[in-house]
Design a protein around this motif. Structure first.
Motif, PDB file in Angstrom:
ATOM      1  N   MET A  55      -0.041 -11.609  -3.966  1.00 42.43           N
ATOM      2  CA  MET A  55       0.810 -11.465  -2.799  1.00 42.43           C
ATOM      3  C   MET A  55       0.320 -10.286  -1.971  1.00 42.43           C
ATOM      4  O   MET A  55      -0.119  -9.280  -2.495  1.00 42.43           O
ATOM      5  CB  MET A  55       2.245 -11.257  -3.238  1.00 42.43           C
ATOM      6  N   GLY A  56       0.425 -10.406  -0.664  1.00 46.29           N
ATOM      7  CA  GLY A  56      -0.020  -9.363   0.242  1.00 46.29           C
ATOM      8  C   GLY A  56       0.883  -8.144   0.214  1.00 46.29           C
ATOM      9  O   GLY A  56       1.967  -8.147  -0.352  1.00 46.29           O
ATOM     10  N   LYS A  57       0.417  -7.111   0.868  1.00 50.66           N
ATOM     11  CA  LYS A  57       1.160  -5.856   0.912  1.00 50.66           C
ATOM     12  C   LYS A  57       2.396  -5.968   1.793  1.00 50.66           C
ATOM     13  O   LYS A  57       3.396  -5.299   1.555  1.00 50.66           O
ATOM     14  CB  LYS A  57       0.234  -4.760   1.425  1.00 50.66           C
ATOM     15  N   TYR A  58       2.335  -6.802   2.830  1.00 52.69           N
ATOM     16  CA  TYR A  58       3.434  -6.922   3.784  1.00 52.69           C
ATOM     17  C   TYR A  58       4.095  -8.292   3.649  1.00 52.69           C
ATOM     18  O   TYR A  58       3.430  -9.306   3.478  1.00 52.69           O
ATOM     19  CB  TYR A  58       2.918  -6.721   5.205  1.00 52.69           C
ATOM     20  N   ALA A  59       5.430  -8.317   3.754  1.00 55.70           N
ATOM     21  CA  ALA A  59       6.184  -9.555   3.566  1.00 55.70           C
ATOM     22  C   ALA A  59       6.109 -10.487   4.768  1.00 55.70           C
ATOM     23  O   ALA A  59       6.258 -11.688   4.625  1.00 55.70           O
ATOM     24  CB  ALA A  59       7.644  -9.227   3.259  1.00 55.70           C
ATOM     25  N   SER A  60       5.890  -9.950   5.958  1.00 57.47           N
ATOM     26  CA  SER A  60       5.850 -10.778   7.162  1.00 57.47           C
ATOM     27  C   SER A  60       4.838 -10.187   8.139  1.00 57.47           C
ATOM     28  O   SER A  60       4.402  -9.046   7.981  1.00 57.47           O
ATOM     29  CB  SER A  60       7.221 -10.828   7.821  1.00 57.47           C
ATOM     30  N   HIS A  61       4.523 -10.967   9.171  1.00 63.24           N
ATOM     31  CA  HIS A  61       3.585 -10.453  10.164  1.00 63.24           C
ATOM     32  C   HIS A  61       4.215  -9.321  10.966  1.00 63.24           C
ATOM     33  O   HIS A  61       3.529  -8.388  11.366  1.00 63.24           O
ATOM     34  CB  HIS A  61       3.114 -11.564  11.100  1.00 63.24           C
ATOM     35  N   GLU A  62       5.526  -9.358  11.177  1.00 65.32           N
ATOM     36  CA  GLU A  62       6.194  -8.262  11.886  1.00 65.32           C
ATOM     37  C   GLU A  62       6.097  -6.975  11.071  1.00 65.32           C
ATOM     38  O   GLU A  62       5.821  -5.908  11.615  1.00 65.32           O
ATOM     39  CB  GLU A  62       7.656  -8.589  12.171  1.00 65.32           C
ATOM     40  N   GLU A  63       6.288  -7.076   9.764  1.00 58.66           N
ATOM     41  CA  GLU A  63       6.159  -5.906   8.906  1.00 58.66           C
ATOM     42  C   GLU A  63       4.724  -5.377   8.943  1.00 58.66           C
ATOM     43  O   GLU A  63       4.493  -4.174   8.977  1.00 58.66           O
ATOM     44  CB  GLU A  63       6.554  -6.268   7.469  1.00 58.66           C
ATOM     45  N   PHE A  64       3.755  -6.274   8.972  1.00 56.45           N
ATOM     46  CA  PHE A  64       2.356  -5.879   9.112  1.00 56.45           C
ATOM     47  C   PHE A  64       2.139  -5.158  10.439  1.00 56.45           C
ATOM     48  O   PHE A  64       1.521  -4.101  10.490  1.00 56.45           O
ATOM     49  CB  PHE A  64       1.447  -7.112   9.035  1.00 56.45           C
ATOM     50  N   GLY A  65       2.648  -5.733  11.529  1.00 48.53           N
ATOM     51  CA  GLY A  65       2.451  -5.176  12.863  1.00 48.53           C
ATOM     52  C   GLY A  65       3.063  -3.806  13.051  1.00 48.53           C
ATOM     53  O   GLY A  65       2.562  -2.997  13.824  1.00 48.53           O
ATOM     54  N   ILE A  66       4.138  -3.527  12.344  1.00 48.57           N
ATOM     55  CA  ILE A  66       4.790  -2.228  12.449  1.00 48.57           C
ATOM     56  C   ILE A  66       4.105  -1.200  11.567  1.00 48.57           C
ATOM     57  O   ILE A  66       3.874  -0.066  11.975  1.00 48.57           O
ATOM     58  CB  ILE A  66       6.288  -2.341  12.097  1.00 48.57           C
ATOM     59  N   ASN A  67       3.734  -1.577  10.367  1.00 49.86           N
ATOM     60  CA  ASN A  67       3.187  -0.633   9.389  1.00 49.86           C
ATOM     61  C   ASN A  67       1.686  -0.416   9.480  1.00 49.86           C
ATOM     62  O   ASN A  67       1.216   0.713   9.421  1.00 49.86           O
ATOM     63  CB  ASN A  67       3.526  -1.087   7.966  1.00 49.86           C
ATOM     64  N   ALA A  68       0.921  -1.497   9.588  1.00 47.21           N
ATOM     65  CA  ALA A  68      -0.538  -1.389   9.480  1.00 47.21           C
ATOM     66  C   ALA A  68      -1.172  -0.481  10.538  1.00 47.21           C
ATOM     67  O   ALA A  68      -2.010   0.355  10.189  1.00 47.21           O
ATOM     68  CB  ALA A  68      -1.178  -2.772   9.486  1.00 47.21           C
ATOM     69  N   PRO A  69      -0.810  -0.586  11.826  1.00 44.30           N
ATOM     70  CA  PRO A  69      -1.429   0.328  12.801  1.00 44.30           C
ATOM     71  C   PRO A  69      -1.098   1.801  12.547  1.00 44.30           C
ATOM     72  O   PRO A  69      -1.941   2.663  12.740  1.00 44.30           O
ATOM     73  CB  PRO A  69      -0.865  -0.145  14.146  1.00 44.30           C
ATOM     74  N   ILE A  70       0.114   2.082  12.085  1.00 39.64           N
ATOM     75  CA  ILE A  70       0.489   3.462  11.765  1.00 39.64           C
ATOM     76  C   ILE A  70      -0.335   3.947  10.576  1.00 39.64           C
ATOM     77  O   ILE A  70      -0.878   5.053  10.586  1.00 39.64           O
ATOM     78  CB  ILE A  70       2.000   3.579  11.473  1.00 39.64           C
ATOM     79  N   ASN A  71      -0.449   3.098   9.552  1.00 41.50           N
ATOM     80  CA  ASN A  71      -1.250   3.458   8.384  1.00 41.50           C
ATOM     81  C   ASN A  71      -2.707   3.659   8.775  1.00 41.50           C
ATOM     82  O   ASN A  71      -3.379   4.557   8.262  1.00 41.50           O
ATOM     83  CB  ASN A  71      -1.151   2.390   7.294  1.00 41.50           C
ATOM     84  N   TYR A  72      -3.207   2.826   9.673  1.00 43.27           N
ATOM     85  CA  TYR A  72      -4.585   2.942  10.158  1.00 43.27           C
ATOM     86  C   TYR A  72      -4.806   4.323  10.765  1.00 43.27           C
ATOM     87  O   TYR A  72      -5.767   5.004  10.448  1.00 43.27           O
ATOM     88  CB  TYR A  72      -4.838   1.843  11.187  1.00 43.27           C
ATOM     89  N   ARG A  73      -3.876   4.762  11.621  1.00 47.10           N
ATOM     90  CA  ARG A  73      -3.999   6.084  12.255  1.00 47.10           C
ATOM     91  C   ARG A  73      -3.907   7.209  11.224  1.00 47.10           C
ATOM     92  O   ARG A  73      -4.643   8.176  11.289  1.00 47.10           O
ATOM     93  CB  ARG A  73      -2.924   6.271  13.317  1.00 47.10           C
ATOM     94  N   GLU A  74      -2.991   7.070  10.272  1.00 46.81           N
ATOM     95  CA  GLU A  74      -2.810   8.129   9.273  1.00 46.81           C
ATOM     96  C   GLU A  74      -3.986   8.203   8.299  1.00 46.81           C
ATOM     97  O   GLU A  74      -4.353   9.272   7.851  1.00 46.81           O
ATOM     98  CB  GLU A  74      -1.510   7.901   8.496  1.00 46.81           C
ATOM     99  N   ASP A  75      -4.549   7.054   7.959  1.00 43.63           N
ATOM    100  CA  ASP A  75      -5.609   7.002   6.944  1.00 43.63           C
ATOM    101  C   ASP A  75      -6.995   7.289   7.504  1.00 43.63           C
ATOM    102  O   ASP A  75      -7.908   7.616   6.744  1.00 43.63           O
ATOM    103  CB  ASP A  75      -5.633   5.638   6.254  1.00 43.63           C
TER     104      ASP A  75
END
Length: 101
Positions: free
Chosen positions: A1-21
């Protein structure tokens, strides 16, 4: 199973994580692992890397992913930066999933 439950959850979290990481430290650590023995990467390159992974870069990265995987369903192709800001503004209703830190 993926890290995010939905594409909206991906869209909110992944770009922020990208900037932080994507920090100069992570860049220098990764480059140190692959550079020839006795050499090390320039600190200035790490700083340039971090400067190029700001909000605009993460919004562009998310837009490109969205276009490739979903045909631009979430933030579209025009005015994607303001759409990314509004998407990240929804974070109060979506669980924040931190990156690799």
């Amino acid at each position: 199973m993926g890290k995010y439950a939905s594409h909206e959850e991906f869209g909110i979290n992944a770009p922020i994580n990208y900037r932080e990481d994507t920090t100069s430290e992570s860049f220098l650590k990764g480059m140190s692992a692959v550079c020839p023995q006795g050499m090390k990467p320039k600190v200035s390159r790490g700083k340039k890397f971090e400067e190029k992974t700001d909000f605009k870069a993460s919004a562009r990265w998310h837009k490109n992913f969205d276009v490739a995987m979903f045909g631009g369903s979430d933030i579209g192709t025009s005015d994607y930066e303001s759409r990314q800001m509004s998407l990240e503004g929804k974070i109060n209703g979506i669980k924040r999933i931190p990156g690799r830190h």
